[in-house]
Design an enzyme around this catalytic site. Structure first.
Site, PDB file in Angstrom:
ATOM      1  N   SER A 202      52.577  15.921  -5.771  1.00  0.00           N
ATOM      2  CA  SER A 202      51.798  14.725  -5.463  1.00  0.00           C
ATOM      3  C   SER A 202      50.451  15.147  -4.900  1.00  0.00           C
ATOM      4  CB  SER A 202      52.553  13.849  -4.456  1.00  0.00           C
ATOM      5  OG  SER A 202      51.892  12.620  -4.276  1.00  0.00           O
ATOM      6  N   ALA A 203      49.364  14.658  -5.504  1.00  0.00           N
ATOM      7  CA  ALA A 203      48.020  15.139  -5.176  1.00  0.00           C
ATOM      8  C   ALA A 203      47.619  14.914  -3.722  1.00  0.00           C
ATOM      9  CB  ALA A 203      46.993  14.480  -6.099  1.00  0.00           C
ATOM     10  N   THR A 242      48.571   4.122 -20.233  1.00  0.00           N
ATOM     11  CA  THR A 242      47.253   4.752 -20.176  1.00  0.00           C
ATOM     12  C   THR A 242      47.117   5.611 -18.926  1.00  0.00           C
ATOM     13  OG1 THR A 242      46.295   2.879 -21.362  1.00  0.00           O
ATOM     14  CG2 THR A 242      44.764   4.321 -20.204  1.00  0.00           C
ATOM     15  N   CYS A 332      57.909   7.572   4.809  1.00  0.00           N
ATOM     16  CA  CYS A 332      58.719   6.567   4.103  1.00  0.00           C
ATOM     17  C   CYS A 332      59.668   5.829   5.039  1.00  0.00           C
ATOM     18  CB  CYS A 332      59.513   7.227   2.980  1.00  0.00           C
ATOM     19  SG  CYS A 332      58.472   7.819   1.640  1.00  0.00           S
TER      20      CYS A 332
END
Length: 386
Positions: A202-203, A242, A332
């Site tokens: 995850s970036a 996309t 989270c």
């Protein structure tokens, strides 16, 4: 007021170089990458594929093994659900210390598809019992098995012996998925040297944008994986829709920067962590470190987890008012203010002890300096006086 951001395991600031390349992409590369009939589409398609090549090079993978997703939670879900539906997995072996995107997903799969889910025992300090893992692999040998164990725990920082787990999986013909979200971009990893079948990234954990990540799928498994959604044929038909072009370009730039300076940054962060440990011991000589987070080479340098010896559910807010940004654990579970995380509960069996202590995760990043640790220590000193 001086402030110190020490919650990098939750998310990292976006690097200025990443912001610049994303803005340029938004301005000048608006074509649909699936519109190959004209130059606008071909230009954006080339940006995606150039990014895929760069990412693969940084983790020693093949470009075709990289599939873009919206982030880590989708990535873990996609692998686990696809493994059951497409690979016909009958048994998942995991641990109670995993991220909720793994734990809740495997339990959901168990209910929907009647697969067996077994949890590997946890030894002292949150160490995965690999002897127990081998026992479970032996017992379920005739079934199609997926082992899902994270490389670096997102709360206590413990490092898994990836090679040993991979070799066990290979020995018993099991698939191996590892949540590597705290690792990729922050620690060395070589996808062709290890025996992981699936990994996730995850970036926003390595100074890139939120809302973009990727899955690593070992080449031999690519043809077996199919989309869980109907639609187009993007991302080799595994993840239609996309592509998030500017997010992908930002991810690629962030990862490239992360690995170009990795050793220097790792040394800096480990020094900050060591300094923090020594200063914490000075103000609280009997301080308790959770997991292996205070032991170099046994935990990832970016994470330190402690028990603060005072039950105060407003502790995190008091620290915030003093300019310190830390957390009690995984973002989270942040809405569950009075609840101890499942990770801390799993490694601490003493309920009486838990009622007296507050878990704190301090997580370091490349933009932190020694002065940030000093601010944290000063804040603890002030709280201790009250």
């Amino acid at each position: 007021m001086k402030r110190a951001y020490l919650d990098n395991a939750a998310t990292t600031p976006v690097r200025s170089e990443v912001i610049k390349v994303m803005i340029n992409t938004l301005k000048y590369s608006f074509g649909n990458p699936s519109s190959m009939q004209h130059s606008y589409g071909r230009k954006t398609r080339s940006l995606i594929e150039e990014s895929r090549i760069s990412i693969a090079k940084n983790i020693n993978a093949s470009p075709s093994e990289i599939i873009f997703t919206s982030g880590g939670t989708e990535a873990n879900n996609l692998i686990l659900r696809s493994a059951v539906i497409n690979l016909k997995i009958q048994c998942i072996l995991t641990s109670p210390l995993e991220h909720y995107s793994v734990l809740k997903t495997v339990l959901d799969l168990s209910n929907k598809y009647s697969i067996c889910v077994e949890f590997i025992k946890i030894k002292n300090k949150g160490i995965i019992d690999l002897n127990h893992l081998e026992q479970k692999l032996k017992i379920n040998f005739k079934k199609k098995i997926l082992v899902s164990l994270m490389y670096a725990n997102n709360e206590i920082g413990n490092l898994l012996d990836l090679d040993q787990v991979g070799n066990l999986c290979k020995k018993y013909n099991a698939y191996f998925h590892s949540d590597t979200i705290q690792i990729i971009g922050n620690y060395p990893i070589d996808m062709h040297q290890n025996t992981v079948d699936f990994a996730t990234a995850s970036a926003h954990k390595f100074y890139g944008p939120k809302g973009i990540g990727f899955i690593f799928i070992k080449e031999k498994n690519l043809k077996k994986m199919k989309s869980l959604m109907t639609g187009g044929y993007q991302e080799y038909g595994i993840r239609p829709g996309t592509e998030n072009i500017y997010g992908i370009v930002g991810l690629s730039k962030a990862l490239n920067l992360a690995y170009s300076d990795l050793q220097k940054n790792l040394k800096k962060i480990q020094n900050l962590k060591s300094y923090c440990i020594s200063e914490l011991k000075k103000i609280q000589y009997d301080i308790i470190f959770n997991g292996l987070s205070n032991i170099p080479n046994k935990s990832i340098p970016t994470i330190l987890n402690i028990f603060y010896p005072k039950k105060d559910h407003l502790l995190y807010f008091h620290l915030d008012l003093m300019g310190i940004a830390i957390s009690k654990g995984s973002s989270c579970t942040s809405k569950q203010l009075k609840k101890i995380s499942h990770v801390i509960s799993s490694i601490t069996n003493n309920e009486h002890f838990l009622k007296k202590m507050m878990p704190i995760r301090i997580s370091f990043g490349i933009f932190n300096e020694k002065k940030d640790i000093d601010l944290l220590i000063d804040a603890f000193k002030k709280i201790n006086k009250n």
